[in-house]
Design a protein around this motif. Structure first.
Motif, PDB file in Angstrom:
ATOM      1  N   CYS A  61      14.261  11.071   3.453  1.00  0.00           N
ATOM      2  CA  CYS A  61      13.895   9.684   3.123  1.00  0.00           C
ATOM      3  C   CYS A  61      13.222   8.953   4.272  1.00  0.00           C
ATOM      4  CB  CYS A  61      15.127   8.913   2.673  1.00  0.00           C
ATOM      5  SG  CYS A  61      16.435   8.800   3.930  1.00  0.00           S
ATOM      6  N   GLY A  62      13.402   9.432   5.519  1.00  0.00           N
ATOM      7  CA  GLY A  62      12.811   8.755   6.660  1.00  0.00           C
ATOM      8  C   GLY A  62      13.540   7.481   7.024  1.00  0.00           C
ATOM      9  N   PRO A  63      13.030   6.738   8.014  1.00  0.00           N
ATOM     10  CA  PRO A  63      13.712   5.526   8.468  1.00  0.00           C
ATOM     11  C   PRO A  63      13.610   4.356   7.496  1.00  0.00           C
ATOM     12  CG  PRO A  63      11.640   5.792   9.632  1.00  0.00           C
ATOM     13  CD  PRO A  63      11.835   7.039   8.823  1.00  0.00           C
ATOM     14  N   GLY A  64      12.619   4.403   6.594  1.00  0.00           N
ATOM     15  CA  GLY A  64      12.458   3.336   5.600  1.00  0.00           C
ATOM     16  C   GLY A  64      12.418   3.930   4.219  1.00  0.00           C
ATOM     17  N   PRO A  65      13.556   4.035   3.529  1.00  0.00           N
ATOM     18  CA  PRO A  65      13.616   4.735   2.241  1.00  0.00           C
ATOM     19  C   PRO A  65      12.975   3.966   1.098  1.00  0.00           C
ATOM     20  CG  PRO A  65      15.746   3.758   2.740  1.00  0.00           C
ATOM     21  CD  PRO A  65      14.878   3.517   3.951  1.00  0.00           C
ATOM     22  N   ALA A  66      11.669   3.812   1.170  1.00  0.00           N
ATOM     23  CA  ALA A  66      10.947   3.007   0.180  1.00  0.00           C
ATOM     24  C   ALA A  66      11.046   3.590  -1.220  1.00  0.00           C
ATOM     25  CB  ALA A  66       9.485   2.866   0.600  1.00  0.00           C
ATOM     26  N   LEU A  67      10.898   4.906  -1.343  1.00  0.00           N
ATOM     27  CA  LEU A  67      10.926   5.511  -2.674  1.00  0.00           C
ATOM     28  C   LEU A  67      12.283   5.293  -3.338  1.00  0.00           C
ATOM     29  CD1 LEU A  67       9.557   7.205  -4.849  1.00  0.00           C
ATOM     30  CD2 LEU A  67      10.393   9.251  -3.678  1.00  0.00           C
ATOM     31  N   GLY A  95       0.813  -1.207   0.000  1.00  0.00           N
ATOM     32  CA  GLY A  95       0.000   0.000   0.000  1.00  0.00           C
ATOM     33  C   GLY A  95       0.847   1.258   0.000  1.00  0.00           C
ATOM     34  N   TYR A  96       1.929   1.233   0.766  1.00  0.00           N
ATOM     35  CA  TYR A  96       2.813   2.391   0.816  1.00  0.00           C
ATOM     36  C   TYR A  96       3.521   2.584  -0.512  1.00  0.00           C
ATOM     37  CZ  TYR A  96       6.296   5.651   2.691  1.00  0.00           C
ATOM     38  OH  TYR A  96       7.095   6.755   2.920  1.00  0.00           O
ATOM     39  N   ARG A  97       3.911   1.499  -1.151  1.00  0.00           N
ATOM     40  CA  ARG A  97       4.552   1.592  -2.456  1.00  0.00           C
ATOM     41  C   ARG A  97       3.574   2.127  -3.514  1.00  0.00           C
ATOM     42  NH1 ARG A  97       9.548  -1.612  -2.862  1.00  0.00           N
ATOM     43  NH2 ARG A  97       9.134  -1.959  -5.067  1.00  0.00           N
ATOM     44  N   ARG A  98       2.305   1.736  -3.430  1.00  0.00           N
ATOM     45  CA  ARG A  98       1.312   2.289  -4.356  1.00  0.00           C
ATOM     46  C   ARG A  98       1.183   3.798  -4.162  1.00  0.00           C
ATOM     47  NH1 ARG A  98      -1.648  -2.426  -3.252  1.00  0.00           N
ATOM     48  NH2 ARG A  98      -2.869  -1.295  -1.682  1.00  0.00           N
ATOM     49  N   PHE A  99       1.194   4.212  -2.899  1.00  0.00           N
ATOM     50  CA  PHE A  99       1.129   5.636  -2.589  1.00  0.00           C
ATOM     51  C   PHE A  99       2.311   6.377  -3.216  1.00  0.00           C
ATOM     52  CE2 PHE A  99       2.768   8.875   0.415  1.00  0.00           C
ATOM     53  CZ  PHE A  99       1.766   9.824   0.296  1.00  0.00           C
ATOM     54  N   LEU A 100       3.510   5.855  -3.044  1.00  0.00           N
ATOM     55  CA  LEU A 100       4.702   6.507  -3.573  1.00  0.00           C
ATOM     56  C   LEU A 100       4.781   6.445  -5.091  1.00  0.00           C
ATOM     57  CD1 LEU A 100       7.360   5.300  -0.962  1.00  0.00           C
ATOM     58  CD2 LEU A 100       6.284   7.557  -1.111  1.00  0.00           C
ATOM     59  N   SER A 101       4.122   5.458  -5.679  1.00  0.00           N
ATOM     60  CA  SER A 101       4.157   5.343  -7.145  1.00  0.00           C
ATOM     61  C   SER A 101       3.482   6.531  -7.819  1.00  0.00           C
ATOM     62  CB  SER A 101       3.499   4.036  -7.590  1.00  0.00           C
ATOM     63  OG  SER A 101       2.096   4.063  -7.379  1.00  0.00           O
ATOM     64  N   ARG A 102       2.654   7.270  -7.087  1.00  0.00           N
ATOM     65  CA  ARG A 102       2.046   8.464  -7.663  1.00  0.00           C
ATOM     66  C   ARG A 102       3.108   9.485  -8.045  1.00  0.00           C
ATOM     67  NH1 ARG A 102      -2.104   8.438  -3.282  1.00  0.00           N
ATOM     68  NH2 ARG A 102      -1.523  10.568  -2.740  1.00  0.00           N
ATOM     69  N   LEU A 103       4.263   9.434  -7.376  1.00  0.00           N
ATOM     70  CA  LEU A 103       5.394  10.273  -7.755  1.00  0.00           C
ATOM     71  C   LEU A 103       6.392   9.521  -8.620  1.00  0.00           C
ATOM     72  CD1 LEU A 103       7.210  12.779  -7.628  1.00  0.00           C
ATOM     73  CD2 LEU A 103       8.081  11.932  -5.442  1.00  0.00           C
ATOM     74  N   PRO A 121       5.347   9.052 -12.741  1.00  0.00           N
ATOM     75  CA  PRO A 121       5.503  10.187 -13.660  1.00  0.00           C
ATOM     76  C   PRO A 121       6.920  10.758 -13.662  1.00  0.00           C
ATOM     77  CG  PRO A 121       4.230  10.837 -11.733  1.00  0.00           C
ATOM     78  CD  PRO A 121       4.373   9.348 -11.676  1.00  0.00           C
ATOM     79  N   LEU A 122       7.608  10.689 -12.529  1.00  0.00           N
ATOM     80  CA  LEU A 122       8.975  11.199 -12.497  1.00  0.00           C
ATOM     81  C   LEU A 122       9.894  10.332 -13.349  1.00  0.00           C
ATOM     82  CD1 LEU A 122      11.139  13.120 -11.400  1.00  0.00           C
ATOM     83  CD2 LEU A 122      11.346  11.599  -9.409  1.00  0.00           C
ATOM     84  N   SER A 123       9.820   9.018 -13.180  1.00  0.00           N
ATOM     85  CA  SER A 123      10.709   8.124 -13.926  1.00  0.00           C
ATOM     86  C   SER A 123      10.493   8.241 -15.430  1.00  0.00           C
ATOM     87  CB  SER A 123      10.514   6.675 -13.469  1.00  0.00           C
ATOM     88  OG  SER A 123       9.189   6.236 -13.715  1.00  0.00           O
ATOM     89  N   GLU A 124       9.280   8.568 -15.833  1.00  0.00           N
ATOM     90  CA  GLU A 124       8.998   8.743 -17.261  1.00  0.00           C
ATOM     91  C   GLU A 124       9.735   9.931 -17.852  1.00  0.00           C
ATOM     92  OE1 GLU A 124       4.790   9.115 -17.231  1.00  0.00           O
ATOM     93  OE2 GLU A 124       4.406   6.948 -17.226  1.00  0.00           O
ATOM     94  N   VAL A 130       0.569  16.695 -11.042  1.00  0.00           N
ATOM     95  CA  VAL A 130       0.068  15.372 -11.384  1.00  0.00           C
ATOM     96  C   VAL A 130      -0.881  14.940 -10.280  1.00  0.00           C
ATOM     97  CG1 VAL A 130       0.660  12.996 -11.962  1.00  0.00           C
ATOM     98  CG2 VAL A 130       2.250  14.852 -12.550  1.00  0.00           C
ATOM     99  N   GLY A 131      -2.147  14.869 -10.572  1.00  0.00           N
ATOM    100  CA  GLY A 131      -3.112  14.548  -9.541  1.00  0.00           C
ATOM    101  C   GLY A 131      -3.200  15.676  -8.530  1.00  0.00           C
TER     102      GLY A 131
END
Length: 224
Positions: free
Chosen positions: A94-100, A67-75, A78-81, A208-209
């Motif tokens: 990045c916080g304690p868990g640098p998922a992005l 779920g957290y990865r889906r949330f971050l995929s909103r950025l 479009p950025l990776s494109e 974006v959104g």
């Protein structure tokens, strides 16, 4: 609650004064800059670094949480494109868990981390990058003008600054907004704020959104 101080306060983003009263609840006052439209919380309501870090430690930023990865995929999507293969990036805040950062590395991008509390490597802010990400960060900044300018200087020409933050839409919605109930949220941007800031940098902005903002640095110096 005590009345708002009569002494004019300069905007923490654009530096212009005075900011004007915008909203008040049982915990804090909020001021808005009439120039860049940033809504800010006066410094007397800011948490101490110790209390701020304790609040951040409560966040659940598990890098493998779908779920957290889906949330971050909103950025990230479009950025990776907009990035060239092998682009070098900095995940700021990045916080304690640098998922992005993990997600972007999985796509072949090289990532460096910085976080004041969880990855405090100031030398990483002395380099330049092809792109910089800051997800749910700018609303926590006590001096967003200084911080954004520092990040902008770390971007190579043609680079991208990718942000995620909820944005102010109206005074009426602000009064009911869950976002202002977080005591670590002290700076609230709107579309108008980002447009103002990008105009100062001679940059372009894409929305974006509802909460993703992509700022593009010019590839060449624009003549005055």
């Amino acid at each position: 609650m005590e009345p708002i101080h009569s002494q004019p306060q300069a905007c923490v983003l654009c530096g212009m004064a005075p900011c004007i009263p915008f909203h008040q609840d049982t915990r804090r006052h909020y001021l808005r800059c009439p120039h860049c439209q940033l809504v800010q919380v006066p410094a007397r309501y800011h948490l101490s670094p110790e209390h701020e870090q304790a609040e951040y430690a409560l966040h659940n930023n598990d890098p493998v949480d779908r779920g957290y990865r889906r949330f971050l995929s909103r950025l990230s999507v479009p950025l990776s494109e907009r990035l060239s293969p092998g682009a070098e990036g900095l995940d700021f805040g990045c916080g304690p868990g640098p998922a992005l950062a993990m997600m972007l590395e999985e796509q072949g991008f090289s990532m460096t981390l910085y976080d004041l509390y969880f990855a405090d490597h100031p030398e990483h802010l002395c380099r330049q990058y092809d792109f910089i990400t800051a997800t749910e960060v700018v609303e926590h900044l006590s001096q967003p003008g200084q911080t954004l300018q520092a990040l902008w200087s770390c971007l190579r020409p043609g680079g991208w600054l990718g942000l995620m933050t909820k944005m102010v839409t109206s005074e009426e919605a602000f009064a009911r907004w869950h976002y202002i109930r977080d005591p670590t949220h002290i700076a609230f941007f709107s579309r108008e704020t980002f447009i103002f800031w990008c105009r100062q940098q001679r940059a372009t902005v894409e929305f974006v959104g509802s909460d993703v903002i992509l700022l593009h640095k010019p590839s060449t110096t624009v003549s005055q």
